[in-house]
Design a protein around this motif. Structure first.
Motif, mmCIF file in Angstrom:
data_model
loop_
_atom_site.group_PDB
_atom_site.id
_atom_site.type_symbol
_atom_site.label_atom_id
_atom_site.label_comp_id
_atom_site.label_asym_id
_atom_site.label_seq_id
_atom_site.Cartn_x
_atom_site.Cartn_y
_atom_site.Cartn_z
ATOM 1 N N LYS A 81 47.606 40.872 18.482
ATOM 2 C CA LYS A 81 48.945 40.347 18.742
ATOM 3 C C LYS A 81 49.678 41.213 19.760
ATOM 4 O O LYS A 81 49.596 42.430 19.728
ATOM 5 C CB LYS A 81 49.761 40.292 17.450
ATOM 6 C CG LYS A 81 49.419 39.119 16.546
ATOM 7 C CD LYS A 81 50.370 39.043 15.375
ATOM 8 C CE LYS A 81 51.724 38.498 15.762
ATOM 9 N NZ LYS A 81 51.658 37.052 16.098
ATOM 10 N N GLU A 82 50.412 40.546 20.637
ATOM 11 C CA GLU A 82 51.236 41.246 21.613
ATOM 12 C C GLU A 82 52.708 41.059 21.323
ATOM 13 O O GLU A 82 53.543 41.821 21.820
ATOM 14 C CB GLU A 82 50.917 40.751 23.022
ATOM 15 C CG GLU A 82 49.486 41.057 23.455
ATOM 16 C CD GLU A 82 49.200 40.592 24.864
ATOM 17 O OE1 GLU A 82 50.114 39.984 25.488
ATOM 18 O OE2 GLU A 82 48.083 40.839 25.355
ATOM 19 N N ARG A 83 53.042 40.054 20.500
ATOM 20 C CA ARG A 83 54.451 39.799 20.213
ATOM 21 C C ARG A 83 54.589 39.041 18.897
ATOM 22 O O ARG A 83 53.648 38.388 18.433
ATOM 23 C CB ARG A 83 55.103 38.998 21.340
ATOM 24 C CG ARG A 83 54.525 37.617 21.539
ATOM 25 C CD ARG A 83 55.069 36.943 22.781
ATOM 26 N NE ARG A 83 54.602 37.632 23.973
ATOM 27 C CZ ARG A 83 53.463 37.348 24.593
ATOM 28 N NH1 ARG A 83 52.670 36.415 24.102
ATOM 29 N NH2 ARG A 83 53.097 37.988 25.665
ATOM 30 N N PHE A 84 55.757 39.146 18.299
ATOM 31 C CA PHE A 84 56.125 38.399 17.105
ATOM 32 C C PHE A 84 57.321 37.515 17.435
ATOM 33 O O PHE A 84 58.239 37.948 18.134
ATOM 34 C CB PHE A 84 56.506 39.336 15.954
ATOM 35 C CG PHE A 84 55.351 40.073 15.346
ATOM 36 C CD1 PHE A 84 54.754 39.614 14.185
ATOM 37 C CD2 PHE A 84 54.872 41.239 15.923
ATOM 38 C CE1 PHE A 84 53.691 40.297 13.614
ATOM 39 C CE2 PHE A 84 53.808 41.934 15.360
ATOM 40 C CZ PHE A 84 53.218 41.455 14.194
ATOM 41 N N THR A 85 57.314 36.298 16.936
ATOM 42 C CA THR A 85 58.471 35.411 17.052
ATOM 43 C C THR A 85 59.152 35.356 15.689
ATOM 44 O O THR A 85 58.540 34.935 14.702
ATOM 45 C CB THR A 85 58.041 33.999 17.481
ATOM 46 O OG1 THR A 85 57.337 34.073 18.723
ATOM 47 C CG2 THR A 85 59.264 33.104 17.654
ATOM 48 N N ILE A 86 60.402 35.787 15.647
ATOM 49 C CA ILE A 86 61.115 35.936 14.378
ATOM 50 C C ILE A 86 62.319 35.004 14.357
ATOM 51 O O ILE A 86 63.111 34.968 15.313
ATOM 52 C CB ILE A 86 61.570 37.396 14.181
ATOM 53 C CG1 ILE A 86 60.340 38.313 14.177
ATOM 54 C CG2 ILE A 86 62.346 37.545 12.879
ATOM 55 C CD1 ILE A 86 60.692 39.772 14.275
ATOM 56 N N LYS A 87 62.454 34.257 13.294
ATOM 57 C CA LYS A 87 63.587 33.361 13.143
ATOM 58 C C LYS A 87 64.763 34.105 12.535
ATOM 59 O O LYS A 87 64.637 34.728 11.476
ATOM 60 C CB LYS A 87 63.217 32.160 12.265
ATOM 61 C CG LYS A 87 64.337 31.127 12.164
ATOM 62 C CD LYS A 87 63.894 29.930 11.338
ATOM 63 C CE LYS A 87 65.029 28.910 11.257
ATOM 64 N NZ LYS A 87 64.648 27.726 10.442
ATOM 65 N N PHE A 115 63.391 43.271 10.526
ATOM 66 C CA PHE A 115 63.241 41.825 10.506
ATOM 67 C C PHE A 115 62.174 41.435 9.496
ATOM 68 O O PHE A 115 61.096 42.029 9.463
ATOM 69 C CB PHE A 115 62.859 41.306 11.894
ATOM 70 C CG PHE A 115 63.862 41.647 12.961
ATOM 71 C CD1 PHE A 115 64.993 40.853 13.153
ATOM 72 C CD2 PHE A 115 63.694 42.767 13.755
ATOM 73 C CE1 PHE A 115 65.918 41.164 14.130
ATOM 74 C CE2 PHE A 115 64.608 43.094 14.738
ATOM 75 C CZ PHE A 115 65.737 42.288 14.927
ATOM 76 N N LEU A 116 62.508 40.434 8.687
ATOM 77 C CA LEU A 116 61.592 39.966 7.650
ATOM 78 C C LEU A 116 60.461 39.154 8.268
ATOM 79 O O LEU A 116 60.684 38.290 9.113
ATOM 80 C CB LEU A 116 62.350 39.107 6.637
ATOM 81 C CG LEU A 116 61.538 38.532 5.469
ATOM 82 C CD1 LEU A 116 61.008 39.661 4.589
ATOM 83 C CD2 LEU A 116 62.401 37.572 4.657
ATOM 84 N N LEU A 117 59.235 39.444 7.839
ATOM 85 C CA LEU A 117 58.051 38.711 8.285
ATOM 86 C C LEU A 117 57.530 37.843 7.150
ATOM 87 O O LEU A 117 57.851 38.065 5.980
ATOM 88 C CB LEU A 117 56.962 39.686 8.739
ATOM 89 C CG LEU A 117 57.341 40.639 9.881
ATOM 90 C CD1 LEU A 117 56.217 41.640 10.116
ATOM 91 C CD2 LEU A 117 57.640 39.855 11.157
ATOM 92 N N ASP A 118 56.698 36.876 7.501
ATOM 93 C CA ASP A 118 56.179 35.964 6.481
ATOM 94 C C ASP A 118 54.725 36.236 6.133
ATOM 95 O O ASP A 118 54.050 35.389 5.564
ATOM 96 C CB ASP A 118 56.343 34.505 6.918
ATOM 97 C CG ASP A 118 55.629 34.193 8.231
ATOM 98 O OD1 ASP A 118 54.982 35.116 8.769
ATOM 99 O OD2 ASP A 118 55.723 33.055 8.703
#
Length: 249
Positions: free
Chosen positions: A139-145, A178-181
């Protein structure tokens, strides 16, 4: 029959040892790193069979085979995808996909016993090239809502990923959590082992975020990051050697 386990994740190694001992086999050694394994082979008789993880804390296990060239039979333990595994089969090397199932373990040992004389040779150069060409991308990035918006966090911005109160969070160099799933277990294979290290059951740290390392009690290490502060950033005792090797890469 003498069996050796080379695996940098001690919980996985210990589980495999228990399974093997439950089948009546003695496993005197668990080695965790490339360098430790090379040193061991230089001063010990070769085992009959090696269970070897591919990705170790300080490098790829093929480096051991290049240096030592053991005549032992090898069963790789791996989490790589089915296409890579099919290629391993074509190179006449057995493998076990993690998590290792009891029946698959029994079948692999039975196959080894049936064909142990002679042990079939394999082309290490071709196998290593095959592995590197099929090595997973990370992974290079996370998309966080966040509410009604999305935020992009690159892996370079991450200081650590931690679990707390049954949740998993990433902490950025800008000072936000930031919360992850996903769980830490699910996230770890997605992160580059060159940049990230799981220091204990609850924390993964990023190499560039480490500000200082101090000696802690019971032969452990305390990690200080550039921004994130926590008393939980302790390298567990069983991971200290692998962590030091990771730092020296």
């Amino acid at each position: 029959m003498k069996i050796l386990i080379i695996e940098d994740e001690l919980p996985s190694a210990r589980l495999l040892r228990r399974k093997l001992e439950g089948l009546g086999y003695h496993v005197p050694e668990i080695l965790q790193t490339v360098e430790e394994s090379i040193e061991w082979f230089m001063s010990n008789p070769e085992p009959d069979l090696i269970f070897m993880d591919i990705q170790l804390a300080d490098g790829i296990s093929f480096e051991i085979l290049e240096r030592i060239k053991p005549s032992s039979a090898i069963i790789f333990t791996t989490a790589y995808d089915e296409y890579t595994l099919l290629a391993f089969k074509q190179n006449s090397i057995d493998y076990l996909l993690k998590p290792i199932e009891d029946e698959e373990l029994k079948n692999a040992i039975a196959k080894f016993i049936q064909f142990r004389q002679p042990i079939p040779p394999f082309d290490l150069t071709s196998l290593e090239a095959l592995f590197r060409n099929n090595a997973p991308s990370y992974k290079e990035r996370f998309t966080i809502k966040i509410g009604q918006s999305l935020r992009i966090v690159t892996t370079q911005q991450i200081e650590c990923i931690y679990s707390k109160n049954k949740g998993t969070y990433l902490y950025t160099s800008e000072g936000g959590s930031f919360l992850l799933d996903q769980t830490l277990d699910a996230l770890l294979p997605q992160l580059s082992p060159k940049n990230f290290f799981r220091i204990n059951r609850s924390n993964i740290v990023q190499f560039d975020a480490i500000k200082n390392i101090a000696i802690h009690s019971n032969a452990r290490l305390k990690i200080y990051l550039r921004h994130y502060e926590s008393d939980e950033l302790i390298v567990s005792r069983e991971k200290v050697a692998a962590f030091k090797n990771w730092l020296d890469k």
